[in-house]
Design a protein around this motif. Structure first.
Motif, PDB file in Angstrom:
ATOM      1  N   ASP A  38       0.871  -1.172   0.000  1.00  0.00           N
ATOM      2  CA  ASP A  38       0.000   0.000   0.000  1.00  0.00           C
ATOM      3  C   ASP A  38       0.906   1.220   0.000  1.00  0.00           C
TER       4      ASP A  38
ATOM      5  N   GLY B 231      -1.073   6.760  -1.834  1.00  0.00           N
ATOM      6  CA  GLY B 231      -2.224   7.183  -1.033  1.00  0.00           C
ATOM      7  C   GLY B 231      -2.544   8.660  -1.079  1.00  0.00           C
TER       8      GLY B 231
ATOM      9  N   ASN C 195      -4.427  12.132  -1.578  1.00  0.00           N
ATOM     10  CA  ASN C 195      -5.805  12.516  -1.321  1.00  0.00           C
ATOM     11  C   ASN C 195      -6.309  13.402  -2.445  1.00  0.00           C
TER      12      ASN C 195
ATOM     13  N   HIS D  12       3.744  11.877   0.733  1.00  0.00           N
ATOM     14  CA  HIS D  12       3.342  10.947  -0.326  1.00  0.00           C
ATOM     15  C   HIS D  12       4.532  10.604  -1.214  1.00  0.00           C
TER      16      HIS D  12
ATOM     17  N   HIS E 225      -4.010   3.461  -2.319  1.00  0.00           N
ATOM     18  CA  HIS E 225      -5.231   3.642  -1.522  1.00  0.00           C
ATOM     19  C   HIS E 225      -5.571   5.138  -1.503  1.00  0.00           C
TER      20      HIS E 225
ATOM     21  N   HIS F  51      -5.513  12.479   7.379  1.00  0.00           N
ATOM     22  CA  HIS F  51      -6.816  12.046   6.919  1.00  0.00           C
ATOM     23  C   HIS F  51      -7.800  11.918   8.070  1.00  0.00           C
TER      24      HIS F  51
ATOM     25  N   TYR G 273     -12.526   6.122   7.951  1.00  0.00           N
ATOM     26  CA  TYR G 273     -11.246   5.750   7.343  1.00  0.00           C
ATOM     27  C   TYR G 273     -10.864   4.325   7.738  1.00  0.00           C
TER      28      TYR G 273
ATOM     29  N   ASP H 174     -10.281   0.779   5.614  1.00  0.00           N
ATOM     30  CA  ASP H 174      -9.055  -0.025   5.683  1.00  0.00           C
ATOM     31  C   ASP H 174      -9.372  -1.486   6.014  1.00  0.00           C
TER      32      ASP H 174
ATOM     33  N   VAL I 271       3.257   4.049   5.077  1.00  0.00           N
ATOM     34  CA  VAL I 271       2.496   5.245   5.446  1.00  0.00           C
ATOM     35  C   VAL I 271       3.231   5.912   6.609  1.00  0.00           C
TER      36      VAL I 271
ATOM     37  N   GLN J  43       0.463   7.563  11.528  1.00  0.00           N
ATOM     38  CA  GLN J  43      -0.693   6.670  11.471  1.00  0.00           C
ATOM     39  C   GLN J  43      -0.445   5.324  12.158  1.00  0.00           C
TER      40      GLN J  43
HETATM   41  N1  ARG Z   1      -4.722   8.982   2.097  1.00  0.00           N
HETATM   42  C1  ARG Z   1      -4.045   8.691   3.322  1.00  0.00           C
HETATM   43  C2  ARG Z   1      -3.385   9.962   3.880  1.00  0.00           C
HETATM   44  O1  ARG Z   1      -2.900  10.774   3.122  1.00  0.00           O
HETATM   45  C3  ARG Z   1      -2.990   7.629   3.146  1.00  0.00           C
HETATM   46  C4  ARG Z   1      -3.514   6.273   2.780  1.00  0.00           C
HETATM   47  C5  ARG Z   1      -2.693   5.203   3.381  1.00  0.00           C
HETATM   48  N2  ARG Z   1      -3.182   3.883   3.146  1.00  0.00           N
HETATM   49  C6  ARG Z   1      -4.160   3.291   3.813  1.00  0.00           C
HETATM   50  N3  ARG Z   1      -4.514   2.084   3.471  1.00  0.00           N
HETATM   51  N4  ARG Z   1      -4.768   3.882   4.815  1.00  0.00           N
HETATM   52  O2  ARG Z   1      -3.336  10.121   5.082  1.00  0.00           O
END
Ligand code: ARG
Length: 609
Positions: free
Chosen positions: A122, A125, A127, A136, A162, A221, A337, A341, A361, A365
């Motif tokens: 993954d 990601g 946004n 990113h 993702h 996110h 969110y 997942d 990531v 997180q």
């Molecule tokens: N879009 C998310 C962000 O920018 C990252 C995604 C990461 N992947 C996942 N499976 N949650 O915070």
């Protein structure tokens, strides 16, 4: 005979230990290591010190006994006991040459993993409606490098992007764009980013709640979700909630607008992926929207398996070892969110059949993934569709810092956009390459503007990627382009240049017999040969630990060892033709290992610099 000397030594010494001490010592780790002082040997066996006490002997006496039982005359030239009981090992020159000939093949001695696994990575990601930022960038560079190393050892890797392309944040952006009367057809990513930001601050009613989210490092996110949940942001939230319901129900105007927003965001993302030579395209997109009709199913499974409970109208999952539950459905029926997942984990393990899921990531997180992984295990998704146990890995990474040691920002105060960083690096790389080409002796002197620009791009992007991959991933690092594009020091261009120099030697040599005998008599030839033979284990160690800096460090050692070899062992001016051809073969093998390694790091290898 094709086996690597280190592996053959392990076998031979393990057998010798068993021979010396009896059957009950079968399988003892013989502790074979590369020699700490290369002048004293090629390898050493450190087992005697650990075993001596157990068998009531002195380490030296035991070392002697082991040597007596050693049966590897075709591999070992001589051994001697040193210090507290080390056994220094000198390999036979012909055995070393044979081992090198064995890896002088397309696979370069890298053996395939057995069994080959299905692995989901993954990464990226991005946004939707937001600029891709340096976080990113790191996720993409690291994720792609991990995918490449796992592919290199024969795994079936699926890169999944993702994307944050669904949910309240998107609805809020749409609401903002409607309110501002922005013409969606002529939107730029900056317009969208601006709208996102303003939607964000409009929703930020409850400063205290938001601050506590920030303090808990919940990640951008999730933070947005918190913001959107704030009671005092009611108006915005209600309107956006209505838009989301309409979008979910398939309203055609909204759906079209949603697609327009996605297109604007993704075309900027594709541009960056292309510049960075990342093996990823639309076929890798599996954003949050992909899972939107799978969330109800996730909830049903948690309910069926009694893995969740109601809490004040919401649905939560509890954990044995921590107090805080995880929310999977809000009291208004909305999903989160985390729910998405879980739906992704279900697809990855039950449909794709992955036995490893790796999440590249950022470190903020961490708690989110701990919750999601543990919750998935509660409903059995820690076993895949073939019943294999699934390993979930979050590979957190540190921040990219500016010169002021604070997370990198552009002048406007927002996070640096990705494209601006990439173009700046390419400009610096190109400048460096152009400067060097002015020298009439430079191999790039006759190249035209376009060719120099291509090399400049490889240098600039190689510089960024190497800086990202050459340290422990969890460490923050300072984004210092001057240092990163330099041809000297611990940089990508240093390695690219080392390879380009080898390519220029090979060009000058013209064709040579690729099956000619190898001689590795000189000390520096031996050192280079031993270094090249380590490639297989370095690749496998990197694939196992998911630490690309192991490859970066190894390639640096290869380049340095080659330079020492080149300084003391003339290639084109070798004493005899046989030695010249043998050294060309060694140089050719070195170049191919550098190229293979840089390719795993996703770094291009121009053959002139
Ligand atoms: N879009 C998310 C962000 O920018 C990252 C995604 C990461 N992947 C996942 N499976 N949650 O915070």
């Amino acid at each position: 005979m094709t086996q690597n000397p280190a592996a053959r030594l392990e076998k031979a010494f393990s057998a010798a230990i068993e021979g010396a001490l009896g059957k009950s010592f079968a399988g003892t780790d013989p502790v074979i290591r590369a020699a700490t002082k290369p002048t004293l040997g090629d390898f050493q066996c450190n087992a005697a010190m650990g075993l001596a006490k157990r068998v009531g002997q002195t380490p030296q006496a035991l070392a002697e006994l082991i040597i007596e039982h050693l049966n590897a005359d075709d591999l070992i030239e001589s051994t001697e006991i040193a210090g507290p009981g080390f056994i220094n090992i000198h390999l036979r020159t012909d055995a070393l040459a044979d081992a090198l000939i064995a890896i002088d093949s397309p696979a370069l001695g890298v053996s395939p993993s057995d069994p080959s696994e299905v692995i989901v990575i993954d990464l990226c990601g991005v946004n939707v409606a937001k600029q891709m930022h340096v976080g990113h960038l790191r996720s993409t560079i690291i994720g792609d490098a991990l995918a490449r190393v796992l592919e290199r050892v024969g795994h079936d890797v699926r890169r999944e992007n993702h994307l944050g392309d669904w949910g309240l944040p998107i609805a809020m952006v749409l609401d903002r764009l409607h309110a501002d009367g922005t013409a969606l057809s002529s939107m730029s990513l900056s317009d969208l980013d601006e709208a996102y930001r303003r939607a964000q601050s409009a929703a930020r009613g409850d400063e205290a709640g938001w601050k506590s989210g920030v303090a808990k490092h919940v990640g951008p996110h999730r933070l947005f979700e918190l913001e959107a949940q704030n009671a005092s942001a009611n108006d915005v939230r209600t309107r956006a909630g209505e838009l989301l319901v309409a979008l979910q129900d398939g309203d055609s105007t909204l759906t079209e607008q949603w697609h327009q927003i996605i297109d604007v965001t993704l075309s900027a993302m594709y541009e960056a992926l292309e510049l960075m030579n990342i093996k990823m395209g639309s076929e890798n997109n599996r954003g949050e929207s992909f899972y939107r009709d799978k969330l109800v199913g996730v909830l049903e499974i948690f309910e069926q398996r009694n893995a969740c409970r109601e809490d004040d109208g919401a649905i939560v999952v509890d954990f044995d070892n921590r107090e805080r539950p995880m929310l999977i459905r809000k009291s208004d029926g909305g999903y989160l969110y985390a729910t998405t997942d879980l739906a992704a984990i279900r697809c990855r393990t039950q449909d794709t059949g992955a036995s490893r899921c790796i999440y590249v990531v950022d470190a903020r997180q961490r708690d989110h993934f701990r919750d999601v992984f543990d919750a998935a295990a509660q409903v059995g998704w820690d076993k895949n569709s073939s019943g294999q146990s699934v390993e979930f890995v979050h590979t957190p990474f540190g921040s990219v810092l500016g010169a002021d040691k604070k997370p990198l920002k552009t002048r406007s105060g927002s996070n640096a956009t990705l494209a601006s960083l990439l173009y700046e690096a390419i400009a610096r790389g190109t400048h460096e390459v152009q400067q060097r080409s002015n020298d009439p002796k430079s191999p790039t002197h006759e190249l035209n503007e376009q060719e120099l620009r291509e090399i400049g791009q490889a240098v600039g992007i190689g510089a960024i990627k190497y800086a990202d991959l050459s340290n422990d991933l969890s460490r923050d690092y300072v984004f210092d382009l001057d240092r990163m594009v330099s041809f000297e020091g611990d940089t990508g261009p240093y390695l690219q240049y080392a390879n380009a120099r080898i390519q220029s030697i090979l060009r000058k040599a013209g064709s040579f017999d690729n099956a000619a005998p190898l001689c590795v008599d000189a000390f520096e030839e031996r050192q280079l040969g031993l270094m090249l033979l380590r490639w297989n284990s370095v690749v496998h160690e990197t694939a196992r630990t998911l630490e690309p800096h192991r490859i970066a460090g190894y390639l640096r050692s290869v380049a340095e060892t080659f330079n020492r070899f080149y300084q003391s062992c003339p290639i084109l001016g070798a004493e005899t033709d046989a030695i010249r051809v043998s050294r060309l073969r060694l140089a050719h093998l070195t170049g191919r290992i550098l190229e293979d390694g840089l390719d795993i790091l996703g770094i291009a290898t121009p053959d002139r610099m």
